[in-house]
Structure formats: structure tokens, C-alpha cells
Design a protein around this motif. Sequence first.
Motif, mmCIF file in Angstrom:
data_model
loop_
_atom_site.group_PDB
_atom_site.id
_atom_site.type_symbol
_atom_site.label_atom_id
_atom_site.label_comp_id
_atom_site.label_asym_id
_atom_site.label_seq_id
_atom_site.Cartn_x
_atom_site.Cartn_y
_atom_site.Cartn_z
ATOM 1 N N VAL A 164 0.836 -1.191 0.000
ATOM 2 C CA VAL A 164 0.000 0.000 0.000
ATOM 3 C C VAL A 164 0.878 1.251 0.000
ATOM 4 O O VAL A 164 1.940 1.272 0.629
ATOM 5 C CB VAL A 164 -0.950 0.027 1.215
ATOM 6 C CG1 VAL A 164 -0.172 0.154 2.524
ATOM 7 C CG2 VAL A 164 -1.987 1.132 1.081
ATOM 8 N N ALA A 171 0.439 12.033 -3.173
ATOM 9 C CA ALA A 171 0.297 10.582 -3.300
ATOM 10 C C ALA A 171 -1.089 10.229 -3.841
ATOM 11 O O ALA A 171 -1.240 9.267 -4.596
ATOM 12 C CB ALA A 171 0.525 9.915 -1.947
ATOM 13 N N GLU A 172 -2.096 11.020 -3.468
ATOM 14 C CA GLU A 172 -3.439 10.819 -3.996
ATOM 15 C C GLU A 172 -3.451 11.001 -5.518
ATOM 16 O O GLU A 172 -4.185 10.303 -6.239
ATOM 17 C CB GLU A 172 -4.398 11.804 -3.341
ATOM 18 C CG GLU A 172 -5.795 11.868 -3.950
ATOM 19 C CD GLU A 172 -6.620 10.614 -3.724
ATOM 20 O OE1 GLU A 172 -7.695 10.507 -4.341
ATOM 21 O OE2 GLU A 172 -6.193 9.741 -2.932
ATOM 22 N N ASN A 175 -2.513 7.888 -7.030
ATOM 23 C CA ASN A 175 -3.653 6.969 -6.954
ATOM 24 C C ASN A 175 -4.582 7.191 -8.153
ATOM 25 O O ASN A 175 -5.029 6.234 -8.805
ATOM 26 C CB ASN A 175 -4.404 7.177 -5.645
ATOM 27 C CG ASN A 175 -5.550 6.210 -5.455
ATOM 28 O OD1 ASN A 175 -5.667 5.203 -6.148
ATOM 29 N ND2 ASN A 175 -6.435 6.512 -4.510
ATOM 30 N N ALA A 178 -3.057 5.845 -11.256
ATOM 31 C CA ALA A 178 -3.164 4.386 -11.292
ATOM 32 C C ALA A 178 -4.551 3.944 -11.745
ATOM 33 O O ALA A 178 -4.689 2.971 -12.491
ATOM 34 C CB ALA A 178 -2.843 3.812 -9.919
ATOM 35 N N MET A 179 -5.578 4.669 -11.312
ATOM 36 C CA MET A 179 -6.944 4.327 -11.706
ATOM 37 C C MET A 179 -7.154 4.524 -13.203
ATOM 38 O O MET A 179 -7.945 3.819 -13.832
ATOM 39 C CB MET A 179 -7.933 5.173 -10.912
ATOM 40 C CG MET A 179 -7.950 4.849 -9.426
ATOM 41 S SD MET A 179 -8.963 6.005 -8.450
ATOM 42 C CE MET A 179 -10.591 5.668 -9.113
ATOM 43 N N PHE A 187 0.217 -1.632 -10.902
ATOM 44 C CA PHE A 187 -1.107 -1.276 -10.388
ATOM 45 C C PHE A 187 -2.046 -2.480 -10.294
ATOM 46 O O PHE A 187 -3.218 -2.327 -9.944
ATOM 47 C CB PHE A 187 -1.738 -0.188 -11.261
ATOM 48 C CG PHE A 187 -0.901 1.064 -11.355
ATOM 49 C CD1 PHE A 187 -0.323 1.608 -10.216
ATOM 50 C CD2 PHE A 187 -0.678 1.687 -12.570
ATOM 51 C CE1 PHE A 187 0.465 2.750 -10.295
ATOM 52 C CE2 PHE A 187 0.098 2.835 -12.659
ATOM 53 C CZ PHE A 187 0.679 3.370 -11.509
ATOM 54 N N LYS A 191 -2.070 -1.055 -3.566
ATOM 55 C CA LYS A 191 -3.252 -0.380 -3.024
ATOM 56 C C LYS A 191 -2.864 1.016 -2.546
ATOM 57 O O LYS A 191 -1.679 1.352 -2.439
ATOM 58 C CB LYS A 191 -3.846 -1.203 -1.878
ATOM 59 C CG LYS A 191 -4.300 -2.599 -2.309
ATOM 60 C CD LYS A 191 -4.796 -3.396 -1.114
ATOM 61 C CE LYS A 191 -5.316 -4.773 -1.526
ATOM 62 N NZ LYS A 191 -4.244 -5.626 -2.096
ATOM 63 N N PHE A 192 -3.889 1.820 -2.222
ATOM 64 C CA PHE A 192 -3.645 3.212 -1.820
ATOM 65 C C PHE A 192 -4.476 3.558 -0.591
ATOM 66 O O PHE A 192 -5.657 3.212 -0.497
ATOM 67 C CB PHE A 192 -3.997 4.165 -2.961
ATOM 68 C CG PHE A 192 -3.094 4.044 -4.161
ATOM 69 C CD1 PHE A 192 -1.978 4.872 -4.294
ATOM 70 C CD2 PHE A 192 -3.349 3.108 -5.154
ATOM 71 C CE1 PHE A 192 -1.154 4.763 -5.406
ATOM 72 C CE2 PHE A 192 -2.533 2.988 -6.257
ATOM 73 C CZ PHE A 192 -1.426 3.814 -6.390
ATOM 74 N N THR A 194 -4.669 7.190 0.733
ATOM 75 C CA THR A 194 -4.217 8.574 0.565
ATOM 76 C C THR A 194 -5.373 9.542 0.825
ATOM 77 O O THR A 194 -6.543 9.201 0.640
ATOM 78 C CB THR A 194 -3.685 8.780 -0.867
ATOM 79 O OG1 THR A 194 -4.703 8.412 -1.812
ATOM 80 C CG2 THR A 194 -2.454 7.931 -1.115
ATOM 81 N N TYR A 339 3.827 11.590 -12.837
ATOM 82 C CA TYR A 339 3.474 10.279 -12.305
ATOM 83 C C TYR A 339 4.006 9.138 -13.164
ATOM 84 O O TYR A 339 4.140 8.002 -12.684
ATOM 85 C CB TYR A 339 1.963 10.195 -12.094
ATOM 86 C CG TYR A 339 1.519 11.080 -10.944
ATOM 87 C CD1 TYR A 339 2.085 10.931 -9.680
ATOM 88 C CD2 TYR A 339 0.573 12.085 -11.131
ATOM 89 C CE1 TYR A 339 1.717 11.760 -8.624
ATOM 90 C CE2 TYR A 339 0.196 12.914 -10.078
ATOM 91 C CZ TYR A 339 0.772 12.747 -8.829
ATOM 92 O OH TYR A 339 0.407 13.567 -7.773
ATOM 93 N N GLN A 343 5.957 6.078 -11.596
ATOM 94 C CA GLN A 343 5.766 4.698 -12.024
ATOM 95 C C GLN A 343 7.106 4.040 -12.349
ATOM 96 O O GLN A 343 7.376 2.902 -11.919
ATOM 97 C CB GLN A 343 4.853 4.653 -13.248
ATOM 98 C CG GLN A 343 4.649 3.245 -13.804
ATOM 99 C CD GLN A 343 3.842 3.255 -15.093
ATOM 100 O OE1 GLN A 343 3.128 4.221 -15.383
ATOM 101 N NE2 GLN A 343 3.944 2.190 -15.860
#
Length: 361
Positions: A164, A171-172, A175, A178-179, A187, A191-192, A194, A339, A343
Motif C-alpha cells: 500500500v 500521493a493521492e 492513486n 493508477a486508476m 497497479f 493499493k492506496f 491517501t 506520475y 511509475q
Amino acid sequence: MNLETYPTVPAANDILQKAFSDNSDSESETIGILAEANVSDLGTTGILTDTNSSVAETTGVLAETTVSFAETTETSKETADTVVETTEVAKGITETVEETETSAIDSADMSQTNIGSTVPADYFKTEEELLWELENKAWIEEQLRLQNEALHALQIGEFFKDSVLVGDSVAEGFNLYAMRNPAFPIFQNLKFLTKVSYSVHNAFMSSSYNPRFQGAQMYAWDSMRLMGIKHAYTFFGLNDLGSGVDNTVAQYLKYIARVQQEIPDIKITIVSTTPMYKGSEKKVLNNANIRALNAEMAELAAQNGWGYIDVASRLCDSDGCLAKQYCSDKYVHQNNSAYQIWQAAFEEYAEAHLEDSYNNA
């Protein structure tokens, strides 16, 4: 011994085998029998072609028989010498056959004839057959490459199993990235936890300051325990440095200790605090203190056996500030290009620790 007329090899083979098995014939009888064979047709191409393999085999038989005959029958030494001479004659015949073989073989039967080890195995293949083999080889190599890539991607994804990333609004942003990119290996399992304005300071104040998990707000360490987390990646500092570097370091260590208290065997990896856009610094919240915080946390990570991912230095411009191409608001928040750097940093971290992961499995 007079061998003006040499025997043909097939006849010599039969006669000598009989002579050796009887072990009683005299030298003169052997010579006489050998002389009966007629090799006057030696120049005939057809005979040379047909007897080629027989000559080679007879030569081996004569050589082996000579050694055996000489060792077992001392009284027949002269006959053995005669056999040796005959062997040499046979070898000469073999050489003659090999020299004339090319001109004697019908060109229509070339594909059926073994003309020596110097000819490549694919000598008689057509251009279409060779091209097909090359294309087939290239296809197989490409399939192997794709399989290796798929296997490697699976390994990277598995590395982040039960992991996580916990942290603030920056950091959000990772997230959200990643979505939007769920197909990337990291990914698949990462998990996150945030939340905007989350920090190592307010994490202890109330559960309401912590990220939500399964629709409820709870302390992050409680969420990690329920999630079955085994590896926590922490990103803090931008909402903490207002209290100074030393205080932030102390509070950071307190946060990690609480997580380890709830999950004793958890692994910890520090993600470096990223820089601020040039001109957006505020008093003690500045890039100099961000670099100082990162230096402290990198040292503590090394001392405590924690991991450390340096994202910050990859995002800096020549002045040590958040580079323009990575900033989304001229402050601290970042865009997709930034980002992508995150990654890559996470993937490289996984690459470097894959072997450790397998050894501890």
C-alpha cells in the motif's frame, strides 16, 4: 609379392575373410587368390560409384584383421605383411574413387548422395524453404520475447502484492493516475491509502484525518491490518515541514513505529518528499528543508533496513525545484508526466528487489 593386377575390393574382402578364418592357407595361396580378382574395369564410373561405400568398409575390415592376425599367428607374419600391403592398395583405390566421384555421380541424384561433411545441411534447400525457416525462426524468437515480457510483468505485479502507498494529496494524485492506467503491472496489486492534507502529525489526532477504507474512516494502521498489508510505502512531509525538519523526522518515526506495532512483520519503504515549484516556497516549507528531510529519512532507512525510493531528484530542475513540465498548479501538485516518473521509479525499485522477494517467499 607381385601384384601387377590388383584385386577388386569386394572379391578381396571375401577371400581375405576366408583366408583368415581357415588360418591354414599359405602366402602363395593368398597371393594367388588375390590375383584372380580383376580390376581392369577400375576406370568405369559406375563401378566406382557403386563400390564407394564398400571400399571404405573393406579398408576398416582389412586394417582390423591385420592387427588381429599379426598378434595371434606369429608364423604367418609374411602373410600379415601382405595383407598390410593389400590394405594400402585398397586405400589407394578409395582415394581414386573419391577423386573421380564428382564426375561419376548423375546430377539428377545429387540430392540423394552424401558428398562429404563440408557441404552444409541446407545446401540442397530451395530459396523458398530457407526463407520460410528464417521467418519461422523470427516468429519463434518474437513469441519467446513476448512470453518473457509477460512473465516479467507478472513478476513486477506480484512484487506489489499486499502493498500500500499511504500519503497526502500528491500521493493521492498517483492513486488517480493508477486508476486511469490499471493495465500497468505495478497497479495490479498496489493499493492506496491517501488523503488530501494527510500528514504524520494529524494522523494521530483523529480517525477523521485519515484516509477512508471500505466506506469508513479509521486510522491508517487499522486499515492496513484489515487489508492484510505486508509492505507500506510512505509519502509524507509537504504537510509537516511547517513544524521544522527535526520535528517532522521525529513524528515520521513515530508514525512508522505505530504501523509496526499494529503489523509487526510489515516492511517499510520511504518515498522521498517531492520538491516545490520555484517561487511557491513558504518560510520553513521550502526546497532546502525538503532536501534536508529526504537526506535524514534516507539515512534512517539505511540504518533500519527500510527501503527508499528517490522520486524527488527525478522531478527537479537545475535549481532543485519542481520542474515546470511536471507541475500542475505552480505549487507542489503534479501532472501525468510526473506520475510516469513515479511509475518508473517504483518499477525500478521492484526490479532491484525481485530476487530478495523470491528468497523471502
